[in-house]
Design a protein around this motif. Structure first.
Motif, short mmCIF file in Angstrom:
data_model
loop_
_atom_site.label_atom_id
_atom_site.label_comp_id
_atom_site.label_asym_id
_atom_site.label_seq_id
_atom_site.Cartn_x
_atom_site.Cartn_y
_atom_site.Cartn_z
N CYS A 262 -10.51 63.66 -82.28
CA CYS A 262 -10.33 62.56 -83.23
C CYS A 262 -11.48 62.55 -84.23
N LEU B 230 -12.51 59.96 -85.81
CA LEU B 230 -13.28 58.73 -85.65
C LEU B 230 -14.28 58.81 -84.50
N HIS C 128 -13.98 57.86 -81.63
CA HIS C 128 -13.86 56.77 -80.65
C HIS C 128 -13.16 57.27 -79.39
N HIS C 129 -12.12 58.06 -79.59
CA HIS C 129 -11.29 58.47 -78.47
C HIS C 129 -11.56 59.91 -78.04
N LEU D 96 -2.90 57.24 -78.41
CA LEU D 96 -4.04 56.83 -79.23
C LEU D 96 -3.70 56.86 -80.72
N CYS D 97 -3.01 57.89 -81.14
CA CYS D 97 -2.73 58.06 -82.58
C CYS D 97 -1.59 57.18 -83.07
N CYS E 5 -3.21 54.05 -84.49
CA CYS E 5 -4.35 54.23 -85.38
C CYS E 5 -3.95 53.96 -86.84
N ARG F 4 -5.44 55.05 -89.48
CA ARG F 4 -5.78 56.20 -90.32
C ARG F 4 -4.91 57.42 -90.06
N VAL F 5 -3.81 57.26 -89.36
CA VAL F 5 -3.03 58.41 -88.90
C VAL F 5 -2.52 59.26 -90.06
N CYS G 185 -5.58 61.60 -91.30
CA CYS G 185 -6.34 62.34 -90.30
C CYS G 185 -5.93 63.81 -90.28
N ARG H 271 4.69 55.04 -86.78
CA ARG H 271 3.61 54.39 -86.05
C ARG H 271 4.16 53.19 -85.29
#
Length: 164
Positions: free
Chosen positions: A9, A11, A13-14, A21-22, A25, A27-28, A31, A122
């Motif tokens: 990732c 970010l 974070h993950h 997770l995505c 998110c 920002r998918v 990314c 999403r």
């Protein structure tokens, strides 16, 4: 020898790119690591998102965003029907022999395209409107009684240091 690619990732974070997770998110669509992962695991990702929304329809909705892939593509359109036959990377066409290029272009229009737009689904939590003021804690009378009776503790005088 095939090497396995570990997608991480952006970010941090993950650390890993995965459907749970995505899918939430924000920002998918921007990314880069998700874009590479999505090309390979598209079916797994879509199955996960649709499964979550079918299990919890009162909580989640599907939101579609568009992810742009910036490369040079050639769009092959049939002249008789006007339908898009396929979209090929420009590097693949440049690698063809002249005879194969002529055969590919026969009775077809070729268009150079700089971006390809891919829809990404999403998971979004449903938003609800709060119509009434929220009441936290049911016993207001107990709180008022506690405030009325403060507990007094003896205060010890502070000790001061003597100067020499």
């Amino acid at each position: 020898m095939n090497k396995s690619i570990l997608y991480t990732c952006e970010l941090k974070h993950h650390r890993q790119v995965a459907a749970p997770l995505c899918s939430v998110c924000p920002r998918v669509a921007k990314c880069r690591s998700f874009r590479n992962w999505f090309d390979i695991y598209r079916d797994e990702y879509l199955d996960f998102v649709i499964n979550i929304c079918n299990k919890f329809p009162e909580k989640y909705t599907l939101e579609v965003t568009l992810m742009v892939e910036k490369q040079t593509f050639v769009q092959i359109v049939d002249m008789s029907t006007g339908m898009i036959e396929k979209i090929v990377n420009l590097k693949e066409i440049e690698a063809l022999t002249p005879e194969e290029k002529l055969e590919l272009a026969r009775n077809k229009n070729l268009f150079i395209v700089t971006h390809r737009i891919v829809p990404i689904v999403r998971v979004e939590m449903k938003k609800t409107v709060i119509e009434e003021p929220m009441q936290f804690g049911g016993n207001n009378e107990e709180k008022q009684q506690e405030e009325a009776e403060p507990i007094a503790e003896p205060v010890s005088p502070a000790k001061t240091k003597k100067k020499k």
